[in-house]
Design a protein around this motif. Structure first.
Motif, PDB file in Angstrom:
ATOM      1  N   PHE A  15       0.799  83.091  15.677  1.00 18.52           N
ATOM      2  CA  PHE A  15       2.035  82.388  15.998  1.00 18.52           C
ATOM      3  C   PHE A  15       1.787  81.235  16.959  1.00 18.52           C
ATOM      4  O   PHE A  15       0.853  81.262  17.765  1.00 18.52           O
ATOM      5  CB  PHE A  15       3.045  83.349  16.626  1.00 18.52           C
ATOM      6  CG  PHE A  15       3.413  84.501  15.734  1.00 18.52           C
ATOM      7  CD1 PHE A  15       4.235  84.304  14.635  1.00 18.52           C
ATOM      8  CD2 PHE A  15       2.924  85.776  15.985  1.00 18.52           C
ATOM      9  CE1 PHE A  15       4.574  85.364  13.797  1.00 18.52           C
ATOM     10  CE2 PHE A  15       3.256  86.841  15.155  1.00 18.52           C
ATOM     11  CZ  PHE A  15       4.082  86.638  14.067  1.00 18.52           C
ATOM     12  N   ARG A 147       5.133  79.087  13.389  1.00 14.94           N
ATOM     13  CA  ARG A 147       3.813  79.189  12.784  1.00 14.94           C
ATOM     14  C   ARG A 147       2.752  78.666  13.740  1.00 14.94           C
ATOM     15  O   ARG A 147       3.036  77.879  14.643  1.00 14.94           O
ATOM     16  CB  ARG A 147       3.764  78.408  11.470  1.00 14.94           C
ATOM     17  CG  ARG A 147       4.560  79.047  10.351  1.00 14.94           C
ATOM     18  CD  ARG A 147       4.449  78.256   9.060  1.00 14.94           C
ATOM     19  NE  ARG A 147       5.262  78.875   8.006  1.00 14.94           N
ATOM     20  CZ  ARG A 147       5.509  78.323   6.836  1.00 14.94           C
ATOM     21  NH1 ARG A 147       5.006  77.111   6.550  1.00 14.94           N
ATOM     22  NH2 ARG A 147       6.248  78.938   5.933  1.00 14.94           N
ATOM     23  N   ASP A 237       3.055  83.332   3.919  1.00 14.29           N
ATOM     24  CA  ASP A 237       3.370  83.494   5.338  1.00 14.29           C
ATOM     25  C   ASP A 237       4.479  84.526   5.466  1.00 14.29           C
ATOM     26  O   ASP A 237       5.414  84.546   4.647  1.00 14.29           O
ATOM     27  CB  ASP A 237       3.820  82.164   5.953  1.00 14.29           C
ATOM     28  CG  ASP A 237       4.059  82.288   7.454  1.00 14.29           C
ATOM     29  OD1 ASP A 237       3.225  82.911   8.134  1.00 14.29           O
ATOM     30  OD2 ASP A 237       5.077  81.759   7.935  1.00 14.29           O
ATOM     31  N   TRP A 239       6.508  87.455   8.518  1.00 10.05           N
ATOM     32  CA  TRP A 239       6.600  88.137   9.805  1.00 10.05           C
ATOM     33  C   TRP A 239       7.744  89.142   9.769  1.00 10.05           C
ATOM     34  O   TRP A 239       8.668  89.031   8.955  1.00 10.05           O
ATOM     35  CB  TRP A 239       6.797  87.150  10.966  1.00 10.05           C
ATOM     36  CG  TRP A 239       7.987  86.225  10.820  1.00 10.05           C
ATOM     37  CD1 TRP A 239       7.966  84.950  10.348  1.00 10.05           C
ATOM     38  CD2 TRP A 239       9.367  86.508  11.128  1.00 10.05           C
ATOM     39  NE1 TRP A 239       9.240  84.412  10.341  1.00 10.05           N
ATOM     40  CE2 TRP A 239      10.125  85.348  10.822  1.00 10.05           C
ATOM     41  CE3 TRP A 239      10.039  87.627  11.644  1.00 10.05           C
ATOM     42  CZ2 TRP A 239      11.507  85.286  11.010  1.00 10.05           C
ATOM     43  CZ3 TRP A 239      11.416  87.553  11.830  1.00 10.05           C
ATOM     44  CH2 TRP A 239      12.135  86.391  11.519  1.00 10.05           C
ATOM     45  N   LYS A 248       2.927  89.800  12.638  1.00 13.26           N
ATOM     46  CA  LYS A 248       2.465  89.072  11.458  1.00 13.26           C
ATOM     47  C   LYS A 248       2.257  90.060  10.319  1.00 13.26           C
ATOM     48  O   LYS A 248       1.692  91.137  10.504  1.00 13.26           O
ATOM     49  CB  LYS A 248       1.156  88.345  11.764  1.00 13.26           C
ATOM     50  CG  LYS A 248       0.875  87.172  10.855  1.00 13.26           C
ATOM     51  CD  LYS A 248       1.740  85.990  11.215  1.00 13.26           C
ATOM     52  CE  LYS A 248       1.385  84.766  10.389  1.00 13.26           C
ATOM     53  NZ  LYS A 248       2.223  83.607  10.730  1.00 13.26           N
ATOM     54  N   THR A 250       0.286  91.061   7.101  1.00 16.36           N
ATOM     55  CA  THR A 250      -1.078  90.762   6.650  1.00 16.36           C
ATOM     56  C   THR A 250      -1.295  91.032   5.166  1.00 16.36           C
ATOM     57  O   THR A 250      -2.274  90.552   4.599  1.00 16.36           O
ATOM     58  CB  THR A 250      -2.092  91.575   7.467  1.00 16.36           C
ATOM     59  OG1 THR A 250      -1.766  92.972   7.371  1.00 16.36           O
ATOM     60  CG2 THR A 250      -2.054  91.148   8.936  1.00 16.36           C
ATOM     61  N   THR A 274       1.829  95.237   8.322  1.00 15.60           N
ATOM     62  CA  THR A 274       1.782  94.333   9.470  1.00 15.60           C
ATOM     63  C   THR A 274       0.448  94.438  10.198  1.00 15.60           C
ATOM     64  O   THR A 274      -0.354  95.346   9.947  1.00 15.60           O
ATOM     65  CB  THR A 274       2.931  94.620  10.438  1.00 15.60           C
ATOM     66  OG1 THR A 274       2.931  96.010  10.780  1.00 15.60           O
ATOM     67  CG2 THR A 274       4.268  94.264   9.806  1.00 15.60           C
ATOM     68  N   GLU A 275       0.232  93.519  11.116  1.00 15.20           N
ATOM     69  CA  GLU A 275      -1.052  93.416  11.804  1.00 15.20           C
ATOM     70  C   GLU A 275      -1.408  94.664  12.603  1.00 15.20           C
ATOM     71  O   GLU A 275      -2.586  94.918  12.867  1.00 15.20           O
ATOM     72  CB  GLU A 275      -1.030  92.201  12.737  1.00 15.20           C
ATOM     73  CG  GLU A 275       0.087  92.246  13.766  1.00 15.20           C
ATOM     74  CD  GLU A 275       0.205  90.949  14.538  1.00 15.20           C
ATOM     75  OE1 GLU A 275      -0.818  90.444  15.024  1.00 15.20           O
ATOM     76  OE2 GLU A 275       1.320  90.426  14.643  1.00 15.20           O
TER      77      GLU A 275
END
Length: 336
Positions: A15, A147, A237, A239, A248, A250, A274-275
């Motif tokens: 981010f 972003r 992209d 989130w 984020k 993934t 997610t991350e």
């Protein structure tokens, strides 16, 4: 896939940071002087009981001195953009649409006043010929999600106001996700790609998402066998905001089901990671939509979407924007 496409759709690298100036025109101060370098503002609004969906978009080409801007609003699904109850876009306007404070007024009467930058704005539009009036205030309830290139953000807003159409009022008080971008080249090529879907949803001030992705070929989309995408090409992209944490995304596996015309999105099924290893699912039903040619070589189906998720009790609301290009539409659209 084309690197030109990836340049303005994708960001998988964390981010950036928003500032109070990011509501205002960067314009000809942008470093990239290419004629395709653009700047955009988008706001949506809706009244779910009547399936009223509204869409506002401002798109400038700073180095050409041009602006394309307008609004449409409609009830339910439309086959043609001009079937919307209100459709008012002008393609060729000068980009001299800003006053000394950075507020916006376009040639077709769309007015945006930034009462508190990045926090609160008032948006008004009146169309006497169609007996239509919009007056709303959008106020931030979550921080802007920028972003990593610091050229694009999305933000969850509390949208309060009303549409008055042909003598009837449609008041609303709900959550809506806006977006903003600048300094990116948007080439208008007709890409040899399947549909690309940008989706957002807000369930509360504590839980929201934005996901941009292609269908997963393993889930047998309607374009199966026509295009080849690897797993690492499916997500552009995404989130998720979950109770104070902005995560984020993934990995995504998404399937969009489309109407009998093979074009109009009607439903989404999404699984994502997610991350931090979290697993999320989202199911979307598109309840109102309008086919909009954002530029001549692209068809964008814009619509009001009702979301459910195993991670949340109740429903959320948001937007579907699916871009399709000539190759896909020509292959999949049946003859009449």
């Amino acid at each position: 896939m084309s690197e030109k496409r990836i340049a303005w759709m994708s960001d998988g690298h964390g981010f950036g940071t928003a500032t109070d100036q990011d509501d205002f025109y960067h314009g000809r101060a942008l470093e990239d002087k290419h004629f395709t370098t653009t700047e955009t503002w988008y706001w949506g609004f809706y009244e779910a009981t009547s399936n009223l969906h509204g869409f506002i978009h401002i798109w400038t080409h700073p180095h050409l001195g041009l602006c394309t801007a307008g609004i449409f609003a409609h009830f339910g699904h439309k086959r043609d953009h001009l079937a919307a109850e209100v459709y008012d876009f002008q393609v060729y306007m000068p980009d001299s649409i800003f006053d000394e404070q950075g507020n916006i007024e376009t040639a077709n009467g769309l007015k945006i006043e930034f009462e508190r930058p990045m926090q609160k704005m008032r948006i008004r539009y009146a169309n006497a010929a169609r007996d239509f009036n919009l007056d709303m205030v959008q106020e931030a309830v979550q921080p802007a999600v920028m972003r990593s290139n610091n050229r694009h953000f999305e933000q969850v807003m509390r949208s309060r106001g009303a549409v008055r159409y042909q003598g009837r009022d449609y008041p609303f008080d709900n959550l809506s996700i806006r977006d903003r971008s600048w300094g990116e080249q948007r080439h208008e090529d007709g890409y040899l790609l399947p549909p690309y879907t940008w989706m957002n949803g807000a369930f509360s001030e504590d839980f929201s998402f934005t996901i941009g992705a292609f269908d997963d070929p393993k889930r047998h989309p309607n374009w199966e066998g026509l295009y080849t995408l690897s797993d690492d090409q499916l997500l552009t992209d995404a989130w998720i905001f979950d109770h104070g944490k902005t995560l984020k995304v993934t990995a995504v596996s998404k399937l969009t089901q489309r109407a009998d015309d093979q074009l109009r999105p009607v439903r989404h099924v999404i699984q994502c990671t997610t991350e931090d290893g979290g697993q999320y699912q989202f199911h979307g039903e598109v309840l109102a939509s309008n086919p909009w040619h954002s530029w001549q070589n692209a068809l964008c189906h814009c619509g009001l979407t009702r979301w459910t998720s195993p991670q949340w009790v109740g429903e959320g609301w948001g937007e579907t924007q699916e871009v399709q290009w000539n190759d896909y539409v020509a292959r999949l659209s049946p003859p009449v």
